[in-house]
Scaffold this active site. Structure first.
Site, PDB file in Angstrom:
ATOM      1  N   GLU A  58       1.294  -1.305  -0.114  1.00 58.77           N
ATOM      2  CA  GLU A  58      -0.329  -0.283   0.024  1.00 58.77           C
ATOM      3  C   GLU A  58       0.930   1.347  -0.151  1.00 58.77           C
ATOM      4  O   GLU A  58       0.457   1.914  -0.410  1.00 58.77           O
ATOM      5  CB  GLU A  58      -1.080  -0.034   1.074  1.00 58.77           C
ATOM      6  CG  GLU A  58      -1.931  -0.696   1.168  1.00 58.77           C
ATOM      7  CD  GLU A  58      -1.946  -2.693   1.795  1.00 58.77           C
ATOM      8  OE1 GLU A  58      -0.715  -2.853   1.463  1.00 58.77           O
ATOM      9  OE2 GLU A  58      -2.358  -2.971   1.192  1.00 58.77           O
ATOM     10  N   HIS A 127     -10.950  -5.851   8.505  1.00 59.47           N
ATOM     11  CA  HIS A 127     -11.610  -5.852   7.380  1.00 59.47           C
ATOM     12  C   HIS A 127     -13.178  -5.223   7.681  1.00 59.47           C
ATOM     13  O   HIS A 127     -13.636  -4.756   6.333  1.00 59.47           O
ATOM     14  CB  HIS A 127     -11.447  -7.199   6.819  1.00 59.47           C
ATOM     15  CG  HIS A 127     -10.517  -7.528   6.223  1.00 59.47           C
ATOM     16  ND1 HIS A 127      -9.603  -7.892   7.228  1.00 59.47           N
ATOM     17  CD2 HIS A 127     -10.053  -7.844   4.535  1.00 59.47           C
ATOM     18  CE1 HIS A 127      -8.575  -8.594   5.896  1.00 59.47           C
ATOM     19  NE2 HIS A 127      -8.944  -8.102   4.157  1.00 59.47           N
TER      20      HIS A 127
END
Lengths: 323, 325
Positions: A58, A127
């Protein structure tokens, strides 16, 4: 108007904007096959140069989006789950958000970040988080939280055309929600709230996935002659303070419903604004209905208990209208 | 090596500009005339000058918190840089960036960066933009040995390698990350070997030899323009000054290195080395080199005068430029 679900609305917006502007391109984790379907098929239309699977790294690819934006392109960068932004915080907060200011206005940063967030049934803490609060105190970013397909399409298209880093938060639980979505150039401006339902007795500011819940609560309470105005800010930065304050001036009561946490969150921010600038309008305390201050748990009953739900919204409204 | 007299003169001019500019900035910082932290790269001039001499104006760079040299080498104006360091509105960033954050878009300077390793992915993205827009511009990313331990270093090399991006990763290995000797925190002796892990070329370069830096960079630029992807260059060099100007006041003298080590590196001065090479090869006369020094001193004096005479920003400007229209 065609009926589209949330995912189809995203897909349509992306395709239209990439068609419109050859400087746009899509990069991110699994954007070719697309885990959620939002970017499905775009590779066939736009080819591998403009639809790029990134490595799962990321900081690297979010930072690359920053550099690509500074160098004259308009990246649309998908960070699959919003909690993964933590891995790229420097690139979002220190680089994308600040470089325009630090450069005295030289840098433009036309990046659209897209990320799925929120409790969606057993995805557990890493998540399921609602992370937009973490970006609320980072000047230089814009934050978009659509609550349905039509706004999704219009807000995403505006985000892509905006010359600033915009994070579009897509609630994972809204994927199958369907509604009529205007075709063609349907743009929803950033910074403009929507009154989703007019009412007289209380303003219910609902963010993202709280909007459909708020509508149900409003329907139910209408049968008891409690008239709820549902206001969806749609973007948290810029925030349509005027619309919120005007509504509170009309109803004299406010409940804020958000899936984020209680401490330091979007609801806290809006509550502070109402207390600060709209105190004289209020006939009752401001109430916040948020998720509990716990990481979102895995097990279904625990997950349900952690996040803000209709019962809690209803209770908060009954509390303020009873005063 | 194919290099013109004009280029050689430019290279020397660049190194002199960096040396004199930073020496002056250091003195002004010590004297308390400029605010904030100041990091100078005295002793490291050859990597900045050698790399940027191999680039053209449309090529781009990313830089570090120790970035004055890179900016000057890419063509940054001394007066506007000095004004920025003074916090004046005539500075490159209208006084909002300061020493660590100078940007000049017109010269392809995407920014010095206060975050160690912060510029590496940005450079990869700049290379990606060249690919998307179909241009053959390359991007050079300057960073230090300390940044090679950041995740962004590894992620950026991998990304640039897998997408064959036109990027040159330039590690200026000066032996220290802040006050910590590299050997105590880095698993390898040579940063260049890390290129192997990403399947790209990695070269160890004498970072005090500006012509060697120029030669390796030129090869890397040719590779990048040809679509063959990134290269990692490790320029071995040394900083004569501390990590931050004024550090002796809180760390004491010789807190993490000896004076004799610093003195030994001063003997390898990249400017003197270049002067000797010019004398030995007869390429440039001593008089010409001296003229460059005199010109640079004049340029610097003008820059300081400009900075001192410039206005401070008006407080009403504090909220400008957060968002683009």
């Amino acid at each position: 108007m065609p009926q589209l679900n949330f995912i189809q609305a995203i897909n349509t917006a992306l395709a239209e904007e990439m068609e419109r502007d050859p400087l746009t391109f899509l990069m991110g984790e699994d954007v070719i096959l697309s885990a959620f379907g939002a970017t499905k098929g775009l590779i066939d239309k736009f080819g591998p140069k403009r639809v790029r699977n990134t490595p799962i790294s990321e900081a690297g690819f979010v930072g690359a989006a920053v550099g690509a934006a500074m160098a004259g392109t308009r990246p649309i960068c998908e960070v699959e789950f919003a909690s993964f932004f933590y891995c790229a915080f420097d690139q979002v907060c220190n680089q994308a958000a600040k470089l325009r200011y630090m450069s005295g206005g030289q840098a433009t940063m036309p990046i659209t970040f897209r990320a799925v967030f929120g409790a969606m049934g057993g995805a557990a803490a890493q998540h399921s988080e609602t992370v937009y609060a973490q970006f609320l105190s980072v000047p230089g970013l814009k934050l978009v939280v659509p609550s349905g397909p039509s706004d999704m399409k219009g807000l995403l298209k505006s985000a892509i055309r905006d010359n600033n880093p915009v994070i579009v938060f897509e609630h994972g639980g809204l994927g199958r929600l369907k509604e009529e979505v205007p075709g063609g150039d349907h743009l929803v401006p950033l910074g403009k709230a929507a009154i989703k339902r007019e009412g007289k007795n209380v303003t219910l500011v609902a963010i993202g996935a709280m909007v459909p819940k708020a509508m149900k609560v409003a329907d139910k309470l209408a049968k008891e002659n409690i008239s709820v105005e549902v206001l969806d800010p749609r973007t948290l930065i810029p925030l349509d303070e005027d619309a919120i304050l005007a509504s509170v001036e009309k109803t004299n009561r406010v409940v804020i419903a958000d899936e984020g946490h209680l401490r330091g969150g979007a609801a806290a921010d809006i509550a502070a604004i109402v207390a600060d600038k709209g105190f004289d309008f209020l006939d009752a305390p401001v109430r916040r209905v948020t998720s509990l201050d716990v990481p979102i748990p895995f097990s279904p009953p625990l997950e349900k208990a952690a996040i803000a739900d209709e019962a809690r919204i209803e209770a908060a409204i009954r509390d303020v209208v009873g005063r | 090596m194919d290099i013109s007299r004009e280029e050689l003169l430019d290279i020397y001019h660049t190194m002199q500009k960096i040396r004199l500019f930073e020496s002056k900035v250091r003195d002004l910082a010590v004297a308390g005339e400029i605010p904030g932290f100041v990091h100078v790269s005295i002793g490291e001039e050859a990597s900045a000058a050698g790399v940027c001499a191999a680039l053209r104006q449309t090529d781009r760079i990313t830089s570090t918190h120790r970035g004055h040299g890179h900016l000057i080498a890419k063509g940054g104006r001394l007066d506007r840089m000095m004004a920025e360091i003074f916090g004046k509105r005539t500075g490159y960033c209208k006084g909002k960036g300061g020493s660590m954050h100078i940007v000049d878009y017109s010269l392809g300077i995407l920014g010095a960066n206060g975050i160690v390793g912060g510029g590496l992915p940005i450079a990869a993205g700049s290379g990606l933009a060249a690919v998307i827009t179909g241009k053959d511009d390359v991007t050079a990313a300057f960073f230090g040995d300390g940044a090679s331990n950041e995740g962004t270093f590894h992620e950026s090399l991998n990304l640039a390698a897998v997408w064959k991006l036109p990027v040159i990763f330039v590690c200026e290995n000066n032996g220290f990350g802040e006050f910590t000797p590299m050997a105590t925190v880095t698993s390898v002796t040579d940063i260049a070997v890390r290129a192997q892990a990403y399947g790209i070329p990695g070269h160890i370069v004498d970072g005090n030899d500006v012509l060697e830096v120029f030669k390796y960079t030129s090869e890397a630029v040719a590779r990048a323009r040809a679509g063959e992807g990134p290269t990692l260059l490790e320029c071995k060099t040394y900083r004569w000054e501390g990590h931050v100007v004024g550090e002796a006041a809180f760390l004491g003298e010789e807190a993490y290195r000896t004076k004799s080590e610093v003195e030994a590196w001063k003997l390898k001065c990249p400017l003197i080395r270049f002067q000797k090479w010019c004398a030995e090869t007869g390429k440039i006369s001593t008089a010409e080199l001296q003229r460059i020094v005199a010109d640079t001193e004049k340029e610097l004096a003008d820059a300081i005068e400009f900075a001192r005479a410039s206005e401070l920003p008006d407080v009403s400007e504090v909220t400008d430029d957060v968002y683009a229209p």
